[in-house]
Structures are given as C-alpha cells and as structure tokens.
Design an enzyme around this catalytic site. Sequence first.
Site, mmCIF file in Angstrom:
data_model
loop_
_atom_site.group_PDB
_atom_site.id
_atom_site.type_symbol
_atom_site.label_atom_id
_atom_site.label_comp_id
_atom_site.label_asym_id
_atom_site.label_seq_id
_atom_site.Cartn_x
_atom_site.Cartn_y
_atom_site.Cartn_z
ATOM 1 N N GLU A 42 -6.670 1.830 9.235
ATOM 2 C CA GLU A 42 -5.893 1.425 8.059
ATOM 3 C C GLU A 42 -6.530 0.175 7.474
ATOM 4 O O GLU A 42 -6.709 -0.832 8.163
ATOM 5 C CB GLU A 42 -4.425 1.153 8.374
ATOM 6 C CG GLU A 42 -3.667 0.828 7.079
ATOM 7 C CD GLU A 42 -2.175 0.590 7.235
ATOM 8 O OE1 GLU A 42 -1.493 0.511 6.195
ATOM 9 O OE2 GLU A 42 -1.701 0.462 8.379
ATOM 10 N N ASP A 94 -12.789 -9.252 5.806
ATOM 11 C CA ASP A 94 -12.952 -8.465 4.591
ATOM 12 C C ASP A 94 -13.503 -7.094 4.985
ATOM 13 O O ASP A 94 -14.565 -7.001 5.607
ATOM 14 C CB ASP A 94 -13.925 -9.181 3.652
ATOM 15 C CG ASP A 94 -14.018 -8.530 2.279
ATOM 16 O OD1 ASP A 94 -13.756 -7.322 2.173
ATOM 17 O OD2 ASP A 94 -14.366 -9.237 1.316
ATOM 18 N N ASP A 117 -4.010 -4.143 -3.688
ATOM 19 C CA ASP A 117 -3.625 -4.963 -4.838
ATOM 20 C C ASP A 117 -4.264 -4.404 -6.111
ATOM 21 O O ASP A 117 -5.480 -4.260 -6.190
ATOM 22 C CB ASP A 117 -4.089 -6.406 -4.621
ATOM 23 C CG ASP A 117 -3.419 -7.375 -5.580
ATOM 24 O OD1 ASP A 117 -3.324 -7.054 -6.783
ATOM 25 O OD2 ASP A 117 -2.988 -8.451 -5.143
ATOM 26 N N ASP A 153 1.333 2.146 -6.670
ATOM 27 C CA ASP A 153 2.395 2.262 -7.665
ATOM 28 C C ASP A 153 1.868 1.964 -9.059
ATOM 29 O O ASP A 153 2.625 1.990 -10.028
ATOM 30 C CB ASP A 153 3.538 1.299 -7.335
ATOM 31 C CG ASP A 153 3.085 -0.150 -7.355
ATOM 32 O OD1 ASP A 153 2.130 -0.483 -6.622
ATOM 33 O OD2 ASP A 153 3.668 -0.961 -8.099
ATOM 34 N N THR A 190 6.217 2.983 4.385
ATOM 35 C CA THR A 190 6.303 1.558 4.686
ATOM 36 C C THR A 190 7.530 0.976 3.985
ATOM 37 O O THR A 190 8.072 1.568 3.049
ATOM 38 C CB THR A 190 5.053 0.808 4.198
ATOM 39 O OG1 THR A 190 5.030 0.833 2.758
ATOM 40 C CG2 THR A 190 3.784 1.463 4.721
ATOM 41 N N LYS A 191 7.960 -0.197 4.419
ATOM 42 C CA LYS A 191 9.068 -0.864 3.737
ATOM 43 C C LYS A 191 8.701 -1.151 2.287
ATOM 44 O O LYS A 191 9.526 -1.039 1.378
ATOM 45 C CB LYS A 191 9.429 -2.165 4.458
ATOM 46 C CG LYS A 191 10.158 -1.960 5.774
ATOM 47 C CD LYS A 191 10.607 -3.286 6.365
ATOM 48 C CE LYS A 191 11.358 -3.075 7.673
ATOM 49 N NZ LYS A 191 11.821 -4.351 8.257
ATOM 50 N N GLU A 193 6.682 0.573 0.447
ATOM 51 C CA GLU A 193 6.739 1.853 -0.257
ATOM 52 C C GLU A 193 8.181 2.238 -0.571
ATOM 53 O O GLU A 193 8.504 2.667 -1.688
ATOM 54 C CB GLU A 193 6.073 2.912 0.614
ATOM 55 C CG GLU A 193 5.994 4.299 0.029
ATOM 56 C CD GLU A 193 5.260 5.254 0.955
ATOM 57 O OE1 GLU A 193 5.217 6.452 0.631
ATOM 58 O OE2 GLU A 193 4.739 4.801 2.002
#
Length: 521
Positions: A42, A94, A117, A153, A190-191, A193
Amino acid sequence: MGLMTARPSSAKFVVEDPCFLDADQCFDWQSQFGNNHPLKLEIGFGMGDFLIAMALRESQSNFVGIDFSQNGIQKLLAQIQARKLKNIRVVYGDVREKIPLLFQDGELDTVYINFPDPWPRKRHFKRRLIKPAVVKLVAIKLAPAGNIYLATDSEPYALEMLEYLNAEPLLQNMNRESGCFAERDHLPKTKYEKSFIYAGDKIHYLEYFRVGENEGLLNREESGELNQPEEKSMSNDELLTKKFTEAEAKAQDACDLKQVADNLADAGDKQWAEKVYRKTEDKAEDSLDLNWLAYSICVALGDKEWAGKLYKKAEDQAEGSLEFNWLAYSISETLGDKEWTKKLFQKAESAPENIRELCDLAGSIIETLGDRGWGIKVYQKTEGMAEEYSEFYELADNIYIKLGDKDWAKKLFKKAEDKAEDCSDLLSLAERISAKLDDKEWARKVYGKAESLAGDSGDFCELAASLFQNLRDEEWAMRLYKIAESKAQESYEFCWLAESLVENLGDKKWAEQVYKKASAH
C-alpha cells in the site's frame, strides 16, 4: 479548507519496532516474513486502517506499507502490536525512492493507492503522485497478472490517472467501457473513504492488471459482470422492490447498508428501512458508522431514543479529536443536546492528532455552541503547536474567517512567510495577504520573493496569473509570462501558458503562437 498535505522530508526517521524497516536495498521478503506468501504493497497508508483490515482479512498474504507521515507510521505500528499481526512491515520515505530500492521487478502481487493527494491547484500538479514515471515503476514491480487498485474523490485527478495508466503498455484497465468503477465491494473501506460516502461524495475506483501470463484475461464487461440482461417489463414499484432487494443482498458493510436504508426511507418505505437500519447496526464497525447511522435514524425515522443509544455507542468507540468533533456536531444537529455536545468537544480538545483537527474543533465550537471565547483558547493552543508554513498559513486563514481578527491573522501570515520553502508557498501566501488583508504592498514583496524561488515554466506562469489578478500589474505579469514561455519544455506547459494568456491578458495573438509551440512538442 483543510491543511495542505505535508511533503516528504529528507530527515532521518527510525522507530525501534520489529515491524519497522529502515533499509534502502532489496529485501529477501521470504526471510523477512518467514514464508513465501503473496507480497502486497500500500502506497500512502495514512493512519493504516486499510492495511490493518487487509492483514486481518488475508492472513496468507504479506503486506508492506510506505508513507512519509511519522504520526501515521507510529499509529499503524501501535495497531499492529495491539493486534499481534505478523504479516505487515512499515517503511518510511518517498515511494518514488523506496520502491526501486526495496522490490525486485515482478515481485509484487498487488499494489493499493487509496486517495492520493489530488493537489487541485494547477501549480501543484507536479506534486501529484500518479505520474507516468511512477506508473511505469509500479507496473515493472508487479508480477504478471498482478493488480493495482486506486481510489480518489477527485474527478479531474481520476481522469489524469486514467490517461497515464491507460498509456502504460504493461497495464490493462479492468473496465474498458468507462475507465472507472463506481463501487469497490471486494476491498475494505477506510474511515476516510466512508466519510466521503456518508457525505454523498462520488468516489472513482480504478483497477488494472499487469499483462503477461493473463493477456487474454477478460475484463468485467467481457465476463458478463457489466452486461446484465435487460429487465423484463415491470411496474415501477416492482422494479424498485427488485433493485432494493438486490442492493440489500449485495451490501458488504454498514456503509453500504445505510445507503440502502436511506434510499428506502426516501422512497417512503420506512418499515423496510428500519429493518435495514437494524442490520446496519449489527454491521457497524466503528464510531463513524454508528454516528452516521444515528443521524439517519433521527432524520429518516424520527426515532431519537434509538439514535441516542447509537450515539452513546459511537462515543464509546470514538478515537481521536476528529471523531468526537463529528459526533458532537451530529448530536447538536439532531438531538439539540448542548451539554452532551460540550462534553464531546472537551474530549475532542484533549485528543488532537494534528493542528488541522484543532483548527476544525475551534471552528465547530464557535459555529455549534456560539462560544467564541472557548474557540479563541483552542486557536491559541493551536498557535503554540504550529511549526510549519502550512500550519501557520491555515491557522491564519481560519482565524480570519471564523473570528474576523485581521491583526492576529497578519501575525500568523508573517510567521508563515518566515517558514515558506518554495515559490508555491509564497504565491499562496501573497494571494491571501492581498485578498484577506488587502495589503497590496506586503503582497508585492511576497510575490517578489516567490519570483526569486520560481523554477520551471509552471511556477512563472502561475505567478504571472496570480500577480495580475491580485495586483493588476500587467507589465510584471508579461515579463513573467515571457520567462514561462522560455522555460516551457512539454506540450502541456505551453497549453497552460496559452490558456493563461487569454484568460488574464486577453492576448489571443500571443496565445496562438504558444499553442503552435505546444503542437510542435
């Protein structure tokens, strides 16, 4: 407006934990985990709830998470230890630097990238994670038939992802019809999401596989998943009943079930909605599920007693300032219980994860309770914790908007100026100083500093546009546009420049010349 996302730091960060890996070379992952189970990565795990859920769900898989949030890493490690999980390893850094060092080509079974992001401002596009080089890197590290799952989103970012991923010859889109899926039922939410889903926002899911051994693999449309037979003639009521029944059967979690129940209530079948809300309660996993369920029950069914019991459960399960803050707002809105709301805000104040949460809390206290004095105290506490540019910048913005205190905002913007690291930081600051404080002289000085730090064509183009819009200095803007043109190398840079010239200076002739250069590149 939330805090700007942190950027990777070059500072060394090490945690004394067996699940934390401090390495810059390829691992023997079989030795590391003690087995040869599929290796899954991930990228950018946030607070780690997706990674934890996957590790619990798939005990026969090994997971690696890479992130540069020190707070997120420490929280994830604590969860790993609390659950005694043996199949997760955590890496700081990174991903663009770590992935080539840690994994051999074709070694990864699956890669997950959840809500990177979007950096919505054009001048920040270069900071976006999903770029052709990263797509190529991930594709090379994937095993044949390996999968990559992405979620965002942001529709513009989703379209950009599609462009880059579809252009990668090693990857095949699993949805060749529309590119993105509207749902993703086979992976945990996920929270972060769920907060979007509960708020009614659209999420774009992308799924790809690495071509190779399975080049003939059918996508969902070809396998018939998307090609459903046409409905036989039905009445509207029959069709709705069928759709709701199918949706209820398909629901995977509390979030899905609550959506079904909400739709049933909207359609007027409150009895059926109540039954599905009961199922939702049984499926609720955390404070967020219970909070939104209580809110819906109160609004859709008017059952404040049931809602109150659910809110109490939500309070017992709440973790961190943000969840207490959300809960306080919901209770205030639906039950009007100011005392309970106040107690929850107090809990939120005692458990902040970061400065953003304190800023949000101060605003909520002022808006919900009308307690300006308490809000000011929270803002003062926030200022005492602030260290970075983005923290001072956002705090100043909040104080100006919520309190209208120009003097305090000005002091904080000055601290932000002292902490600014690049052209983009200073450009954003100059815009705020000009728009919020109406201090054109100070804004001009900050724009001057921004110019001294500008690097590529995009920097100069955005600087010219911003400067013209806020200071109306056409001469300075034209000089910056000329520099932007001289530094442009890629087609998109020439296109951005041409668009900006027309939008701001109205110079179609110059823009036409720039568009020709874009075509040549």
